[in-house]
Motif scaffolding. Structure first.
Motif, PDB file in Angstrom:
ATOM      1  N   GLY A 107     -34.844   4.919   4.414  1.00  0.00           N
ATOM      2  CA  GLY A 107     -34.199   6.071   3.808  1.00  0.00           C
ATOM      3  C   GLY A 107     -34.827   7.400   4.190  1.00  0.00           C
ATOM      4  O   GLY A 107     -34.301   8.462   3.858  1.00  0.00           O
ATOM      5  N   SER A 108     -35.941   7.351   4.896  1.00  0.00           N
ATOM      6  CA  SER A 108     -36.619   8.607   5.252  1.00  0.00           C
ATOM      7  C   SER A 108     -35.869   9.347   6.356  1.00  0.00           C
ATOM      8  O   SER A 108     -36.027  10.553   6.512  1.00  0.00           O
ATOM      9  N   GLY A 109     -35.052   8.629   7.108  1.00  0.00           N
ATOM     10  CA  GLY A 109     -34.297   9.270   8.192  1.00  0.00           C
ATOM     11  C   GLY A 109     -34.705   8.786   9.578  1.00  0.00           C
ATOM     12  O   GLY A 109     -34.449   9.465  10.566  1.00  0.00           O
ATOM     13  N   LYS A 110     -35.303   7.605   9.640  1.00  0.00           N
ATOM     14  CA  LYS A 110     -35.739   7.061  10.945  1.00  0.00           C
ATOM     15  C   LYS A 110     -34.564   6.923  11.916  1.00  0.00           C
ATOM     16  O   LYS A 110     -34.624   7.405  13.037  1.00  0.00           O
ATOM     17  N   THR A 111     -33.520   6.209  11.463  1.00  0.00           N
ATOM     18  CA  THR A 111     -32.382   5.940  12.332  1.00  0.00           C
ATOM     19  C   THR A 111     -31.763   7.237  12.844  1.00  0.00           C
ATOM     20  O   THR A 111     -31.514   7.406  14.037  1.00  0.00           O
ATOM     21  N   THR A 112     -31.526   8.146  11.915  1.00  0.00           N
ATOM     22  CA  THR A 112     -30.928   9.436  12.257  1.00  0.00           C
ATOM     23  C   THR A 112     -31.792  10.187  13.260  1.00  0.00           C
ATOM     24  O   THR A 112     -31.293  10.737  14.243  1.00  0.00           O
ATOM     25  N   LYS A 251     -34.692  16.359   6.386  1.00  0.00           N
ATOM     26  CA  LYS A 251     -34.018  16.874   5.188  1.00  0.00           C
ATOM     27  C   LYS A 251     -34.604  18.201   4.706  1.00  0.00           C
ATOM     28  O   LYS A 251     -34.587  18.495   3.510  1.00  0.00           O
ATOM     29  N   ASP A 253     -33.234  20.838   5.238  1.00  0.00           N
ATOM     30  CA  ASP A 253     -32.064  21.646   4.884  1.00  0.00           C
ATOM     31  C   ASP A 253     -31.737  21.524   3.401  1.00  0.00           C
ATOM     32  O   ASP A 253     -31.129  22.404   2.829  1.00  0.00           O
ATOM     33  N   GLY A 276     -35.901  17.805  10.711  1.00  0.00           N
ATOM     34  CA  GLY A 276     -34.483  17.494  10.531  1.00  0.00           C
ATOM     35  C   GLY A 276     -33.873  18.516   9.596  1.00  0.00           C
ATOM     36  O   GLY A 276     -34.402  18.775   8.517  1.00  0.00           O
ATOM     37  N   GLY A 278     -30.306  18.575   8.977  1.00  0.00           N
ATOM     38  CA  GLY A 278     -28.926  18.204   8.683  1.00  0.00           C
ATOM     39  C   GLY A 278     -28.640  16.803   9.178  1.00  0.00           C
ATOM     40  O   GLY A 278     -29.510  16.143   9.746  1.00  0.00           O
ATOM     41  N   GLU A 279     -27.397  16.355   8.954  1.00  0.00           N
ATOM     42  CA  GLU A 279     -27.055  14.968   9.277  1.00  0.00           C
ATOM     43  C   GLU A 279     -26.391  14.823  10.643  1.00  0.00           C
ATOM     44  O   GLU A 279     -26.088  13.711  11.052  1.00  0.00           O
TER      45      GLU A 279
END
Ligand code: GDP
Length: 298
Positions: A107-112, A251, A253, A276, A278-279
């Motif tokens: 959920g930390s944003g690794k994939t993104t 995140k 943003d 990061g 944004g998505e």
């Protein structure tokens, strides 16, 4: 670097000078310092760092009459001073493939972040392969495939429950055979069972090193800025699990809590390679300490 203008830390920049009104000035006293400390602590800077920033800012200035704008500028200067040494892009080495191991809690944003980085490397003319090393979470693998498509990069995956180290071995073999510039490896982020996770990560690293003793060339820890002070304990945990070489903060943003970056820089001094904001695929910016400091203290 071209994207530096996008760097933001949650708050819009308030660059407008209060031109028409006469500038209000107040003597810098303990009372005011305390209020400034509270503001910084509210941004999740942590008590120690907030105290140090305000103390440094006040040094030699107690009793001086300062405007709000001047105080913000002075605070921003102190924050910039802490952040400048850690603002460093991810280093690239001449070796092929460059192995980038990506760690962090789910959920930390690794994939993104992997998708965004892959896209940036592609735009820079580099060939990239992504290995979906979190073989247990089917949803994570699917997400990574979506990002791989967006970035125009192949994603190597294995059946659910396959040993991630064996997938990584195959990925290294293929990256070497194809002369690929970068191999990015996603990993599991289940902290519920640290012993298992440590075993899994160290096995992955052993397999990588067997193929190339100089790899992994970068081990990125992805942190979610909205988790505030929690990010500090995540760094501590992951430094025990892996040889973390740099951070990506996601995140930024969506938070006014960007102060945690200052606490991280102050405490660990690990480079912040990117943020990061944004998505979307282009929402990854180099970390700009001055922009960040101005947004944080604005
Ligand atoms: P992982 O479990 O660590 O791989 O995390 P994901 O990459 O799946 O990201 C979790 C959620 O955070 C997703 O909904 C992403 O869209 C979102 N996300 C990731 N990075 C950012 C960012 O920089 N800004 C915002 N607003 N959302 C982000």
């Amino acid at each position: 670097k071209a994207d530096a203008g996008k760097a933001e830390a949650g708050k819009p920049e308030s660059g407008k000078a209060a031109s028409a009104q006469p500038t209000l000035r107040r003597a810098l006293d303990d009372d005011m310092l305390e209020r400034l400390e509270e503001l910084l602590i509210a941004s999740d800077m942590g008590v120690d760092t907030a105290l140090r920033v305000t103390a440094n800012m006040a040094e030699g200035r107690m009793g001086q009459r300062l405007s709000t704008g001047e105080i913000k500028t002075l605070l921003a200067r102190e924050v910039t001073r802490i952040m400048e040494p850690v603002a460093r892009p991810m280093p690239l080495y001449p070796k092929k493939p460059q192995v980038v191991l990506v760690v962090g809690v789910n959920g930390s944003g690794k994939t993104t972040t992997i998708g965004k980085l892959a896209s940036q490397f592609r735009a820079a003319g580099k060939s990239v392969i992504i290995a979906a090393g979190d073989t247990f979470r089917a949803a994570a693998v699917e997400q990574l495939e979506v990002w791989g498509q967006r970035a125009g990069v192949p994603v190597l995956k294995a059946g659910a429950g396959t040993d991630p180290a064996s997938l990584v071995f195959d990925a290294m073999t293929r990256a070497e055979a194809e002369g690929v510039d970068l191999l990015m490896i996603d990993t599991a982020g289940r902290l519920q069972n640290r012993a298992d996770l440590m075993e899994e990560l160290s096995k992955i690293v052993r397999v990588i090193r067997k193929k190339d003793p100089s790899a992994p060339h970068n081990t990125l820890l992805v942190l979610d800025a909205t988790t505030g002070q929690n990010a500090l304990s995540q760094v501590e945990t992951f430094r025990k699990l892996a040889d973390v070489s740099g951070l990506v903060m996601t995140k930024l943003d969506g938070t006014a809590k960007g102060g945690v970056l200052v606490a991280l820089a102050d405490k660990f001094g690990l480079p912040i390679h990117a943020i990061g904001v944004g998505e979307q695929i282009d929402d990854l910016s180099p970390f700009d300490p001055e922009d960040f400091a101005r947004a944080l203290t604005g």
